[in-house]
Each structure stands twice: as C-alpha cells, then as structure tokens.
Scaffold this motif. Sequence first.
Motif, PDB file in Angstrom:
ATOM      1  N   ASN A 198       0.724  -1.113  -0.154  1.00  0.00           N
ATOM      2  CA  ASN A 198       0.233  -0.035   0.072  1.00  0.00           C
ATOM      3  C   ASN A 198       0.740   1.347   0.014  1.00  0.00           C
ATOM      4  N   GLU A 199       1.914   1.206   0.671  1.00  0.00           N
ATOM      5  CA  GLU A 199       2.921   2.428   0.887  1.00  0.00           C
ATOM      6  C   GLU A 199       3.470   2.457  -0.566  1.00  0.00           C
ATOM      7  N   ALA A 200       3.861   1.466  -1.309  1.00  0.00           N
ATOM      8  CA  ALA A 200       4.345   1.606  -2.503  1.00  0.00           C
ATOM      9  C   ALA A 200       3.383   2.220  -3.797  1.00  0.00           C
ATOM     10  N   ARG A 201       2.290   1.646  -3.573  1.00  0.00           N
ATOM     11  CA  ARG A 201       1.120   2.301  -4.323  1.00  0.00           C
ATOM     12  C   ARG A 201       0.882   3.713  -4.180  1.00  0.00           C
ATOM     13  N   ALA A 202       0.975   4.187  -2.912  1.00  0.00           N
ATOM     14  CA  ALA A 202       0.536   5.572  -2.683  1.00  0.00           C
ATOM     15  C   ALA A 202       1.937   6.193  -3.171  1.00  0.00           C
ATOM     16  N   THR A 203       3.283   5.789  -3.045  1.00  0.00           N
ATOM     17  CA  THR A 203       4.302   6.624  -3.695  1.00  0.00           C
ATOM     18  C   THR A 203       4.252   6.726  -5.245  1.00  0.00           C
ATOM     19  N   LEU A 204       3.652   5.754  -5.781  1.00  0.00           N
ATOM     20  CA  LEU A 204       3.628   5.948  -7.432  1.00  0.00           C
ATOM     21  C   LEU A 204       2.295   6.749  -7.780  1.00  0.00           C
ATOM     22  N   VAL A 205       1.279   6.504  -6.890  1.00  0.00           N
ATOM     23  CA  VAL A 205       0.316   7.444  -7.319  1.00  0.00           C
ATOM     24  C   VAL A 205       0.612   9.099  -7.124  1.00  0.00           C
ATOM     25  N   GLY A 206       1.344   9.151  -6.153  1.00  0.00           N
ATOM     26  CA  GLY A 206       1.840  10.420  -5.818  1.00  0.00           C
ATOM     27  C   GLY A 206       2.586  11.002  -7.171  1.00  0.00           C
ATOM     28  N   LEU A 207       3.702  10.242  -7.688  1.00  0.00           N
ATOM     29  CA  LEU A 207       4.470  10.536  -8.770  1.00  0.00           C
ATOM     30  C   LEU A 207       3.600  10.891 -10.021  1.00  0.00           C
ATOM     31  N   LEU A 208       2.598   9.981 -10.034  1.00  0.00           N
ATOM     32  CA  LEU A 208       1.811   9.947 -11.365  1.00  0.00           C
ATOM     33  C   LEU A 208       0.835  11.204 -11.539  1.00  0.00           C
ATOM     34  N   HIS A 209       0.611  11.534 -10.080  1.00  0.00           N
ATOM     35  CA  HIS A 209      -0.118  12.945 -10.172  1.00  0.00           C
ATOM     36  C   HIS A 209       0.722  14.228 -10.550  1.00  0.00           C
ATOM     37  N   ARG A 210       1.902  14.175 -10.068  1.00  0.00           N
ATOM     38  CA  ARG A 210       2.888  15.069 -10.416  1.00  0.00           C
ATOM     39  C   ARG A 210       3.246  14.894 -12.007  1.00  0.00           C
ATOM     40  N   LEU A 211       3.133  14.049 -12.410  1.00  0.00           N
ATOM     41  CA  LEU A 211       3.488  13.682 -13.654  1.00  0.00           C
ATOM     42  C   LEU A 211       2.346  14.221 -14.864  1.00  0.00           C
ATOM     43  N   LYS A 212       1.100  14.001 -14.105  1.00  0.00           N
ATOM     44  CA  LYS A 212       0.085  14.686 -14.869  1.00  0.00           C
ATOM     45  C   LYS A 212       0.093  16.046 -14.773  1.00  0.00           C
ATOM     46  N   ALA A 213       0.391  16.618 -13.997  1.00  0.00           N
ATOM     47  CA  ALA A 213       0.657  17.948 -13.800  1.00  0.00           C
ATOM     48  C   ALA A 213       1.582  18.546 -14.887  1.00  0.00           C
ATOM     49  N   TYR A 214       2.722  18.076 -15.134  1.00  0.00           N
ATOM     50  CA  TYR A 214       3.556  18.445 -16.008  1.00  0.00           C
ATOM     51  C   TYR A 214       3.269  18.228 -17.288  1.00  0.00           C
ATOM     52  N   VAL A 215       2.339  17.328 -17.602  1.00  0.00           N
ATOM     53  CA  VAL A 215       1.942  16.996 -18.956  1.00  0.00           C
ATOM     54  C   VAL A 215       0.896  18.012 -19.037  1.00  0.00           C
ATOM     55  N   GLN A 216       0.082  18.573 -18.084  1.00  0.00           N
ATOM     56  CA  GLN A 216      -0.936  19.430 -18.232  1.00  0.00           C
ATOM     57  C   GLN A 216      -0.061  20.869 -18.818  1.00  0.00           C
ATOM     58  N   GLY A 217       0.995  21.086 -18.040  1.00  0.00           N
ATOM     59  CA  GLY A 217       1.779  22.384 -18.366  1.00  0.00           C
ATOM     60  C   GLY A 217       2.376  22.526 -19.565  1.00  0.00           C
ATOM     61  N   VAL A 218       2.599  21.352 -20.429  1.00  0.00           N
ATOM     62  CA  VAL A 218       3.029  21.410 -21.609  1.00  0.00           C
ATOM     63  C   VAL A 218       1.861  21.292 -22.637  1.00  0.00           C
ATOM     64  N   ALA A 219       0.788  20.855 -22.220  1.00  0.00           N
ATOM     65  CA  ALA A 219      -0.481  21.059 -22.974  1.00  0.00           C
ATOM     66  C   ALA A 219      -1.027  22.526 -22.950  1.00  0.00           C
ATOM     67  N   ASP A 220      -0.999  23.138 -21.812  1.00  0.00           N
ATOM     68  CA  ASP A 220      -1.293  24.440 -21.783  1.00  0.00           C
ATOM     69  C   ASP A 220      -0.648  25.491 -22.609  1.00  0.00           C
ATOM     70  N   GLU A 221       0.819  25.128 -22.550  1.00  0.00           N
ATOM     71  CA  GLU A 221       1.863  25.834 -23.566  1.00  0.00           C
ATOM     72  C   GLU A 221       1.815  25.888 -25.028  1.00  0.00           C
ATOM     73  N   ASN A 222       0.745  24.618 -25.442  1.00  0.00           N
ATOM     74  CA  ASN A 222       0.712  24.666 -26.825  1.00  0.00           C
ATOM     75  C   ASN A 222      -0.704  24.076 -26.877  1.00  0.00           C
ATOM     76  N   PRO A 223      -1.613  24.988 -26.602  1.00  0.00           N
ATOM     77  CA  PRO A 223      -3.017  24.874 -26.561  1.00  0.00           C
ATOM     78  C   PRO A 223      -3.515  24.242 -27.932  1.00  0.00           C
ATOM     79  N   ASP A 224      -3.126  24.508 -29.179  1.00  0.00           N
ATOM     80  CA  ASP A 224      -3.455  23.939 -30.520  1.00  0.00           C
ATOM     81  C   ASP A 224      -3.092  22.610 -30.669  1.00  0.00           C
ATOM     82  N   ALA A 225      -2.338  21.995 -29.740  1.00  0.00           N
ATOM     83  CA  ALA A 225      -1.878  20.533 -29.998  1.00  0.00           C
ATOM     84  C   ALA A 225      -2.144  19.957 -28.566  1.00  0.00           C
ATOM     85  N   ALA A 226      -2.903  20.556 -27.896  1.00  0.00           N
ATOM     86  CA  ALA A 226      -3.182  19.962 -26.495  1.00  0.00           C
ATOM     87  C   ALA A 226      -3.691  18.597 -26.398  1.00  0.00           C
TER      88      ALA A 226
END
Length: 206
Positions: A74-102
Amino acid sequence: MTVSMHRVLVALKLPSTAPELVVLSQAIVEAMRGNTWFPAPVPSLVNVQTAINRLAKAETAALSMTLGLKQARNEARATLVGLLHRLKAYVQGVADENPDAAAAIIESAGLSVAARSNKSKPPLAVFPGRVSGAVRLAAKAVAKVASYEWQVSEDAGHTWVGLRKTLQAKTTAFALTPGTTYGFRFRATTRRGVGDWCEAIWFMVQ
C-alpha cells in the motif's frame, strides 16, 4: 504561459488494483520516453520506473499473505500514485503552453483527455406544476447563503408582480391561467448585496 480559453485537461484514471496500476504506469512511461514533447519530465521517468518496479515487487510479496507485506504494498502504491499526479501536472503544463496541440500532446503521453461538458445549467428553468395553473421555478444557486426574489408578468414584461421570497433557489407559482404565457424572473441577495434580475423566461401555463 498562454492558456486557451477552452483549456484541454488531462484525465488520470487510476485503476483500483496494483497489477492494473503497474500496467497503466508502465504504458505512460513508455509513451513519454523519447517523446519530443517531454524533454525533461518532472518527476523523472527514472523515478517513476523505480516506483513501478517497487510496487510490482511489493504486490508479488503481498500475495504470500505474510504479515506486514500488504502495508508495504500500500505504501508503494501511494508513492507511485503521488508521482503519477505530479507527472500529470507536468503534462498539463506542456499542453497549456501548446493549446492548439493540447489533446494530441496529452494522448501522446499515454493519458486521456478529460471530457468537457458543453451543458451548463441555465440561470432560470421553468417546469409545469403538479396541478393545472401551477409552474415550478428553479434557479441556479448563487451562493450557499442567499435569498431569492421571484416575479411574474402576464403583459409581456410591462408590469411585474412579486411572488413569495425564498431561501432556496426554487419556488412554485400557483393560480395562473392555463393557456396564458407568463414571464418569470428572479434575483438573489447575498452578503455582497442585491443582484440583478435575470433575463425573463417565457412559459405557457398548462
């Protein structure tokens, strides 16, 4: 950063089981590895891969039913989920900077585009009442604490007659003439003051 008025959002749909989470996470890492849209992911794909491997190992160990291994899983899962949410935020930032290709950017990362509803609740909706000559009014709530004033017109809006005030964003008008078209409107009062009257909705009473 330039953000589109119609922002395309990332959807991170995480499965409930550890094996499925491992498969999904691995697919995301593979999709982002070498992807020119993501030259320097945060967190790094190496860290995400390490967390994936840790969860996969912990899941295998947990199947032995040894005391304490499920907690480690469960601790390993929580760690991975936290990293995935941070990765999601990173991808969102790239998409926001390129709205036409988001959308294409998000999907190229192995993620999904969040569904965007075009439906919005109108300020005021009018429905037939339960009895003839009655009409139900439902407004879009403006605040947790508010009072609502209601008015009705039967002469094309030249004159308005007030209905009973309510503390909820709904009311019912009675004793109206069936077959007659009435106008209805409302305004709300909140801690900030009295709002404007909404645009009138016209409705033929049944």
